[in-house]
Every structure is written in C-alpha cells, then in structure tokens.
Design a protein around this motif. Structure first.
Motif, PDB file in Angstrom:
ATOM      1  N   UNK A   1       1.827  -9.579  -3.910  1.00 22.56           N
ATOM      2  CA  UNK A   1       2.761  -9.965  -2.838  1.00 22.56           C
ATOM      3  C   UNK A   1       3.818  -8.883  -2.638  1.00 22.56           C
ATOM      4  N   UNK A   2       4.265  -8.286  -3.718  1.00 22.19           N
ATOM      5  CA  UNK A   2       5.241  -7.201  -3.607  1.00 22.19           C
ATOM      6  C   UNK A   2       4.666  -6.052  -2.800  1.00 22.19           C
ATOM      7  N   UNK A   3       3.401  -5.728  -3.043  1.00 27.99           N
ATOM      8  CA  UNK A   3       2.756  -4.674  -2.258  1.00 27.99           C
ATOM      9  C   UNK A   3       2.639  -5.080  -0.798  1.00 27.99           C
ATOM     10  N   UNK A   4       2.213  -6.315  -0.548  1.00 28.18           N
ATOM     11  CA  UNK A   4       2.053  -6.783   0.833  1.00 28.18           C
ATOM     12  C   UNK A   4       3.368  -6.655   1.592  1.00 28.18           C
ATOM     13  N   UNK A   5       4.461  -7.031   0.956  1.00 31.27           N
ATOM     14  CA  UNK A   5       5.770  -6.909   1.609  1.00 31.27           C
ATOM     15  C   UNK A   5       6.119  -5.450   1.902  1.00 31.27           C
ATOM     16  N   UNK A   6       5.669  -4.557   1.039  1.00 35.93           N
ATOM     17  CA  UNK A   6       5.951  -3.137   1.261  1.00 35.93           C
ATOM     18  C   UNK A   6       5.163  -2.586   2.443  1.00 35.93           C
TER      19      UNK A   6
ATOM     20  N   UNK B   1     -14.170   3.729  -5.149  1.00 33.93           N
ATOM     21  CA  UNK B   1     -13.973   5.154  -5.427  1.00 33.93           C
ATOM     22  C   UNK B   1     -12.758   5.659  -4.654  1.00 33.93           C
ATOM     23  N   UNK B   2     -12.054   6.579  -5.253  1.00 29.25           N
ATOM     24  CA  UNK B   2     -10.846   7.103  -4.602  1.00 29.25           C
ATOM     25  C   UNK B   2     -11.191   7.739  -3.261  1.00 29.25           C
ATOM     26  N   UNK B   3     -10.359   7.433  -2.271  1.00 30.01           N
ATOM     27  CA  UNK B   3     -10.621   7.913  -0.914  1.00 30.01           C
ATOM     28  C   UNK B   3      -9.303   8.123  -0.195  1.00 30.01           C
ATOM     29  N   UNK B   4      -9.107   9.314   0.344  1.00 31.90           N
ATOM     30  CA  UNK B   4      -7.910   9.597   1.121  1.00 31.90           C
ATOM     31  C   UNK B   4      -6.658   9.665   0.281  1.00 31.90           C
ATOM     32  N   UNK B   5      -5.525   9.498   0.921  1.00 34.94           N
ATOM     33  CA  UNK B   5      -4.227   9.631   0.265  1.00 34.94           C
ATOM     34  C   UNK B   5      -3.764   8.346  -0.406  1.00 34.94           C
ATOM     35  N   UNK B   6      -4.319   7.211  -0.003  1.00 31.13           N
ATOM     36  CA  UNK B   6      -3.865   5.919  -0.502  1.00 31.13           C
ATOM     37  C   UNK B   6      -4.782   5.380  -1.590  1.00 31.13           C
ATOM     38  N   UNK B   7      -4.184   4.692  -2.557  1.00 34.28           N
ATOM     39  CA  UNK B   7      -4.947   4.010  -3.606  1.00 34.28           C
ATOM     40  C   UNK B   7      -4.875   2.492  -3.437  1.00 34.28           C
ATOM     41  N   UNK B   8      -4.423   2.053  -2.273  1.00 35.62           N
ATOM     42  CA  UNK B   8      -4.344   0.624  -1.967  1.00 35.62           C
ATOM     43  C   UNK B   8      -4.315   0.461  -0.460  1.00 35.62           C
ATOM     44  N   UNK B   9      -4.759  -0.697   0.014  1.00 33.54           N
ATOM     45  CA  UNK B   9      -4.593  -1.014   1.436  1.00 33.54           C
ATOM     46  C   UNK B   9      -4.476  -2.524   1.602  1.00 33.54           C
ATOM     47  N   UNK B  10      -3.870  -2.938   2.693  1.00 33.27           N
ATOM     48  CA  UNK B  10      -3.600  -4.349   2.925  1.00 33.27           C
ATOM     49  C   UNK B  10      -4.874  -5.135   3.203  1.00 33.27           C
TER      50      UNK B  10
END
Length: 399
Positions: free
Chosen positions: A249-254, A211-220
């Motif tokens: 992987x692109x996200x992880x690098x970011x 479920x959507x939580x906080x400002x981020x829609x992804x985390x490492x």
C-alpha cells in the motif's frame, strides 16, 4: 469485507461441497443497492443479456485440456479470468449449465503450477521477453491465485480443508494435492518475489516482472494484482502478514501523481505518454479500497479524473493508453468501490458503450489496442468482469 454467501450445493470434481447461504431475495436486494439502481430497466436488461451472451461465447472457447483459447504465454491467467467471469454471474463449479466448464478450467489452472509454486504454462525465459512468459508470468500467477482463493473462500467455514480435492475426474487434475496446498505454494512464491532488491527505496514492497527490465523494479499494474491475490487469500483464512500488505500500500500511494491527480504505472517514467492510463487510475483506487482505505482524497481525486475520461468509445484506446479493455475492467471495479455519484455518473455511459459493441456471437472484439494480443476469450472475460460489479458475487470486489 463481507464474504459472498451463496445457497448452492456444488460437486467439485466428485466431492460435494455446500456453499454458505443467503436468500435469493437478499441477493437481489444487494444487487439493487450495490449498483444496478443507477440504470434504467432497459439498461439493466441489456447488461444481463450481454453478460449471458458473453459467457455462452466463453464456454465455446474452452479447449480439451480445460483452458480457454489464448496464447500459451497468457496461461493460466486468461483461463482464470474466464472462470472469474462465470463466478461473477453466480455460476459455480459442478452446478448448473457451466458447472463442468468451470471445473475443467480450475483443473487446468492447477495443472499449470510449476515446482516452485509459480502459475505459468510456459517456462519463463532467462531474460525478459516482451509479452512472453517472462513478461506475463507474474500476471498469470497473481490472477490464477486470486481465482483459486475466491473459489476456496466461498466454502463454508466448517468444510474440512483436506476435502477440497480436484483429482481423478479430469486428466489435468491428476494428483492428490488439495486446493489449499496449491494456494499455499502460490503464496510462498509471491512472498519470495516480494522482497527482491529494488533500485529505488520507494519501490520496496511491490512486484514487477520475473526478470529485471528497464529502470523500474516495480510497477502498479502487477502490484495491484498481487494485492488482490493476497487480500483474497487473507479473506479465505490464509496467513498473510499485515506488513506485506502495508508495504504494498505504501508503494501504491507513492504512485499517486498529485499534479495530474491520478496514479502512474511506474514511478520512474520510461514512456511518459503511456504512464497514466485509465487502468492505473482504477488499479490505484481498487487496491487502496481492498486494503481498507476507502474514499481517501487521492482516490476521490482520481475518480474525478476518470469521470473526465468516460468510456464513450470501446473499439480502440484513447490517447495515452494501449490496453483499453484492461482499463475498462479496472475503471469499472474502481468506480463501483467509490460508489455514490462516481458510480452513478460512470456506469450508465459505460453500459451503453460496451453493450453496443458486443458481437452477435457474444464476444467483444475491439478493432484496436494491445488487448487483442491475448485473444477474444481475454477481451470478453475482462468485459464481463467490468459489467458484473453490481452483482457483488465475487467476494474480493464486494464493498
């Protein structure tokens, strides 16, 4: 990545399975070259004794339904970590002193798969609830998927896929569906969560809570577990599109913070003081390694960052993190992947600290930190997994 080859015959829930082989001498040589060589003989003996005591404790924590004692919201993830801990020391389903323990754990984990393919003992809440099922479900899912694909991937290539069935022997394993079908359903669920809309373009290809939580829609943190699951599945012969791994992987690098030379938990900082724990440093290094990007500049700089924050205490977190047992797992796996001076300068200190904090009954019970919320089976399994990289018996963590 090389797959583990273990000379053992295992009866998985009544069905005989022959595991692929390599001599015990070559396994021992691989362990020496893979990481034990940085320890003194006394330190190595302490590691082996501590791991064996830890596994004995874990076996005592198994419940009648095959799970290992933990809050329901953390299941079947905690049970999967316990099974992985046994596998990491060379124990296998249906073989040896822990064969039935492992089988029952696997059966419980399969029984926790929901109709949509998600692994979660509890039904996730309709809105995000911290540390409850809606929070932990994507962790439970990826960790359980990883464990099952590691088991599946140890089967020889000529084993009929339909022969691997967990049925009839334990009540929790009732039903005709084979292990491959269970994993395929889990992969489908992960792929459905993968393309969910993101508020920020650089979060595409990553995962978050249900479920959507906080400002981020992804985390490492969650993304790294999903990458491990999918990479293990791909190693085991499942169809995982390369573009999905590439996007992750692109996200992880970011998530790499050039200024601080480490990886962050979230791109948009909601709690800046907790956004750079050692766990995320390790997660970034490990995930890139599993994607085939070994010894990149960002991985090496992050390794240097970790060496500046050694595990000289294990009873509570250091400043800037809440989950230090989680950090121990990721840091150890990451430094093993980097190898060389990173491993040499990291692991001996880690071993001295961790083995000194083991309880007499074999458990690890930190006095502080949030890891305790998931129980002693969780903290013990994660610590065992942090000590066993040199064995190189879990294919996903081989280098």
């Amino acid at each position: 990545m090389n797959r583990a080859r273990l000379m053992l015959t295992s009866a998985i829930c009544g069905i005989t399975v022959v595991f692929a082989s390599g001599s015990s001498a070559s396994t021992a040589a691989g362990a020496e070259m893979g990481g034990f060589g940085v320890l003194t003989p006394r330190q190595r003996n302490r590691v082996e004794a501590a791991v064996d005591k830890g596994l004995k404790f874990l076996a005592s924590q198994q419940q009648r339904d095959g799970s290992f004692r933990a809050p329901a919201a953390g299941q079947p993830g905690v049970t999967s970590l316990c099974v992985l801990a046994f596998l990491s020391r060379g124990h296998l389903p249906g073989q040896g002193p822990y064969g039935e323990t492992i089988e029952r754990g696997i059966a419980f984990c399969r029984s926790a798969q929901r109709p949509d393919g998600l692994f979660s003992q509890n039904k996730p809440e309709s809105t995000h609830r911290y540390l409850l099922a809606s929070h932990a479900a994507t962790y439970n899912h990826a960790i359980t998927g990883l464990m099952l694909t590691e088991v599946y991937g140890m089967l020889p290539n000529d084993q009929p896929q339909q022969a691997v069935a967990f049925q009839g022997r334990f009540p929790a394993a009732a039903g005709p569906a084979d292990l491959r079908v269970t994993i395929e359903r889990a992969i489908q669920f992960s792929m459905l969560c993968h393309p969910q809309p993101k508020r920020f373009p650089n979060e595409r290809g990553a995962w978050r809570y249900l479920r959507r939580y906080g400002l981020n829609d992804a985390d490492l943190s969650i993304t790294s577990w999903q990458v491990m699951f999918l990479r293990s599945a791909r190693n085991a012969g499942f169809d995982i599109p390369a573009r999905d791994i590439e996007q992750a992987v692109k996200y992880i690098k970011s998530c790499y913070d050039e200024k601080n030379t480490t990886f962050v938990y979230e791109i948009v900082e909601e709690e800046p003081e907790l956004n750079r724990p050692r766990a995320m440093a390790g997660a970034g290094i490990l995930a890139l390694s599993l994607a085939g990007q070994h010894h990149t500049e960002m991985a090496q700089k992050t390794g240097d960052w970790l060496l500046q924050r050694p595990f000289t205490q294990y009873d509570r977190p250091i400043r800037g993190e809440n989950w230090h047992v989680y950090s121990a797992f990721y840091s150890s796996q990451a430094m093993f992947q980097l190898g060389g001076e990173y491993w040499e300068n990291y692991f001996p200190t880690f071993v001295d600290t961790v083995t000194a904090h083991q309880s007499r009954d074999g458990a690890w019970r930190p006095a502080g930190g949030l890891d305790r919320r998931y129980g002693e089976a969780y903290t013990t399994a994660m610590t065992v997994l942090a000590l066993t990289p040199p064995y190189q018996l879990l294919p996903i963590f081989q280098r």
